[in-house]
Design a protein around this motif. Structure first.
Motif, PDB file in Angstrom:
ATOM      1  N   PRO A  50       6.339   4.632  18.499  1.00  0.00           N
ATOM      2  CA  PRO A  50       6.771   3.277  18.161  1.00  0.00           C
ATOM      3  C   PRO A  50       5.896   2.775  17.003  1.00  0.00           C
ATOM      4  N   PHE A  51       6.526   2.341  15.925  1.00  0.00           N
ATOM      5  CA  PHE A  51       5.762   1.873  14.774  1.00  0.00           C
ATOM      6  C   PHE A  51       6.377   0.608  14.209  1.00  0.00           C
ATOM      7  N   ALA A  52       5.540  -0.146  13.493  1.00  0.00           N
ATOM      8  CA  ALA A  52       5.987  -1.353  12.801  1.00  0.00           C
ATOM      9  C   ALA A  52       5.549  -1.253  11.351  1.00  0.00           C
ATOM     10  N   GLY A  53       6.472  -1.507  10.432  1.00  0.00           N
ATOM     11  CA  GLY A  53       6.215  -1.373   9.008  1.00  0.00           C
ATOM     12  C   GLY A  53       5.770  -2.669   8.361  1.00  0.00           C
ATOM     13  N   ILE A  54       4.765  -2.555   7.483  1.00  0.00           N
ATOM     14  CA  ILE A  54       4.219  -3.726   6.799  1.00  0.00           C
ATOM     15  C   ILE A  54       3.622  -3.297   5.458  1.00  0.00           C
ATOM     16  N   GLU A  55       3.509  -4.231   4.536  1.00  0.00           N
ATOM     17  CA  GLU A  55       2.867  -3.955   3.256  1.00  0.00           C
ATOM     18  C   GLU A  55       1.409  -3.586   3.507  1.00  0.00           C
ATOM     19  N   ARG A  56       0.943  -2.603   2.777  1.00  0.00           N
ATOM     20  CA  ARG A  56      -0.405  -2.060   2.976  1.00  0.00           C
ATOM     21  C   ARG A  56      -1.494  -3.127   2.862  1.00  0.00           C
ATOM     22  N   ARG A  57      -1.317  -4.061   1.956  1.00  0.00           N
ATOM     23  CA  ARG A  57      -2.341  -5.078   1.710  1.00  0.00           C
ATOM     24  C   ARG A  57      -2.502  -6.052   2.884  1.00  0.00           C
ATOM     25  N   LYS A  58      -1.615  -5.992   3.860  1.00  0.00           N
ATOM     26  CA  LYS A  58      -1.669  -6.940   4.980  1.00  0.00           C
ATOM     27  C   LYS A  58      -2.428  -6.406   6.188  1.00  0.00           C
ATOM     28  N   LEU A  59      -3.116  -5.269   6.011  1.00  0.00           N
ATOM     29  CA  LEU A  59      -3.968  -4.715   7.064  1.00  0.00           C
ATOM     30  C   LEU A  59      -5.362  -4.517   6.492  1.00  0.00           C
ATOM     31  N   ALA A  60      -6.366  -4.857   7.296  1.00  0.00           N
ATOM     32  CA  ALA A  60      -7.758  -4.658   6.884  1.00  0.00           C
ATOM     33  C   ALA A  60      -8.523  -3.963   8.001  1.00  0.00           C
ATOM     34  N   ILE A  61      -9.296  -2.960   7.645  1.00  0.00           N
ATOM     35  CA  ILE A  61     -10.196  -2.318   8.604  1.00  0.00           C
ATOM     36  C   ILE A  61     -11.374  -3.266   8.788  1.00  0.00           C
ATOM     37  N   THR A  62     -11.652  -3.676  10.027  1.00  0.00           N
ATOM     38  CA  THR A  62     -12.729  -4.627  10.286  1.00  0.00           C
ATOM     39  C   THR A  62     -13.965  -3.971  10.889  1.00  0.00           C
ATOM     40  N   LYS A  63     -13.817  -2.729  11.334  1.00  0.00           N
ATOM     41  CA  LYS A  63     -14.957  -1.997  11.895  1.00  0.00           C
ATOM     42  C   LYS A  63     -14.679  -0.503  11.777  1.00  0.00           C
ATOM     43  N   GLY A  64     -15.682   0.242  11.363  1.00  0.00           N
ATOM     44  CA  GLY A  64     -15.610   1.693  11.429  1.00  0.00           C
ATOM     45  C   GLY A  64     -14.893   2.406  10.312  1.00  0.00           C
ATOM     46  N   GLU A  65     -14.762   1.805   9.144  1.00  0.00           N
ATOM     47  CA  GLU A  65     -14.063   2.495   8.054  1.00  0.00           C
ATOM     48  C   GLU A  65     -14.633   3.887   7.771  1.00  0.00           C
ATOM     49  N   PRO A  66     -15.960   4.092   7.849  1.00  0.00           N
ATOM     50  CA  PRO A  66     -16.480   5.455   7.621  1.00  0.00           C
ATOM     51  C   PRO A  66     -16.009   6.467   8.667  1.00  0.00           C
ATOM     52  N   GLU A  67     -15.529   5.984   9.798  1.00  0.00           N
ATOM     53  CA  GLU A  67     -15.075   6.881  10.861  1.00  0.00           C
ATOM     54  C   GLU A  67     -13.624   7.332  10.685  1.00  0.00           C
ATOM     55  N   LEU A  68     -12.913   6.789   9.697  1.00  0.00           N
ATOM     56  CA  LEU A  68     -11.502   7.142   9.514  1.00  0.00           C
ATOM     57  C   LEU A  68     -11.342   8.613   9.140  1.00  0.00           C
ATOM     58  N   MET A  69     -10.334   9.227   9.714  1.00  0.00           N
ATOM     59  CA  MET A  69      -9.957  10.599   9.383  1.00  0.00           C
ATOM     60  C   MET A  69      -8.549  10.538   8.784  1.00  0.00           C
ATOM     61  N   ILE A  70      -8.454  10.883   7.518  1.00  0.00           N
ATOM     62  CA  ILE A  70      -7.185  10.797   6.808  1.00  0.00           C
ATOM     63  C   ILE A  70      -6.596  12.191   6.689  1.00  0.00           C
ATOM     64  N   VAL A  71      -5.389  12.351   7.208  1.00  0.00           N
ATOM     65  CA  VAL A  71      -4.686  13.633   7.154  1.00  0.00           C
ATOM     66  C   VAL A  71      -3.545  13.474   6.158  1.00  0.00           C
ATOM     67  N   GLY A  72      -3.728  14.026   4.976  1.00  0.00           N
ATOM     68  CA  GLY A  72      -2.744  13.892   3.910  1.00  0.00           C
ATOM     69  C   GLY A  72      -3.394  13.349   2.659  1.00  0.00           C
ATOM     70  N   GLN A  73      -2.581  12.731   1.812  1.00  0.00           N
ATOM     71  CA  GLN A  73      -3.044  12.198   0.533  1.00  0.00           C
ATOM     72  C   GLN A  73      -3.250  10.684   0.634  1.00  0.00           C
ATOM     73  N   GLU A  74      -3.853  10.099  -0.386  1.00  0.00           N
ATOM     74  CA  GLU A  74      -4.109   8.654  -0.416  1.00  0.00           C
ATOM     75  C   GLU A  74      -2.830   7.841  -0.238  1.00  0.00           C
ATOM     76  N   ASP A  75      -1.722   8.296  -0.837  1.00  0.00           N
ATOM     77  CA  ASP A  75      -0.489   7.506  -0.800  1.00  0.00           C
ATOM     78  C   ASP A  75       0.539   8.013   0.214  1.00  0.00           C
ATOM     79  N   ALA A  76       0.162   8.975   1.052  1.00  0.00           N
ATOM     80  CA  ALA A  76       1.059   9.491   2.104  1.00  0.00           C
ATOM     81  C   ALA A  76       0.206  10.230   3.134  1.00  0.00           C
ATOM     82  N   ASN A  77      -0.126   9.541   4.212  1.00  0.00           N
ATOM     83  CA  ASN A  77      -1.005  10.169   5.192  1.00  0.00           C
ATOM     84  C   ASN A  77      -0.863   9.565   6.581  1.00  0.00           C
TER      85      ASN A  77
END
Length: 145
Positions: A50-77
């Motif tokens: 289940p997912f909800a779509g939103i513009e990227r600029r409307k989400l902010a990481i508030t804790k733990g950004e260094p802990e993110l694991m990105i699978v894919g590219q910057e613009d598709a992951n």
């Protein structure tokens, strides 16, 4: 990775399973669906995402950004917590939008999924029991356009 601009309006909180990563997102989702594609099933370990779509600029990481694991590219992951593996969101549509995994939201969003997509590749052991529209792949474009 995620725009430093803070969301405005009604703000929802979300986090991963272990709590290492937290985010805030505007309750301004444009669409929501249940995706049954094999990639969504694999990344969630569930019958569908289940997912909800939103513009990227409307989400902010508030804790733990260094802990993110990105699978894919910057613009598709798919963006996960690197500690517990929770799928937080997927970056889609050339990097302009996010598909927030609704199971990671702490607060109740206004939007609800309105349809099922990629039911042509859904798990054979899962039966869809609601009355939402079902599409073999993506939602078809409107007729005449």
């Amino acid at each position: 990775m995620i725009s430093p601009q803070a969301p405005t309006g009604r703000i929802l909180a979300g986090k991963c399973y272990c709590g290492a990563v937290e985010y805030s997102v505007a309750d301004a989702f444009l669409y929501a669906a249940n995706c049954h594609c094999s990639n969504c099933r694999r990344t969630t370990g569930s019958a569908f995402k289940p997912f909800a779509g939103i513009e990227r600029r409307k989400l902010a990481i508030t804790k733990g950004e260094p802990e993110l694991m990105i699978v894919g590219q910057e613009d598709a992951n798919d963006t996960h917590c690197g500690m517990c593996g929770s799928l937080l969101f997927s970056v889609v549509r050339g990097g302009a939008f996010l598909h927030v995994a609704m199971g990671t939201l702490i607060d109740d969003p206004t939007i609800r999924p309105t349809h099922h997509i990629f039911v042509g590749s859904k798990a054979p052991w899962f039966t869809i029991t609601d009355d939402l529209p079902q599409y073999e792949e993506h939602v078809p474009p409107p007729k005449g356009g």
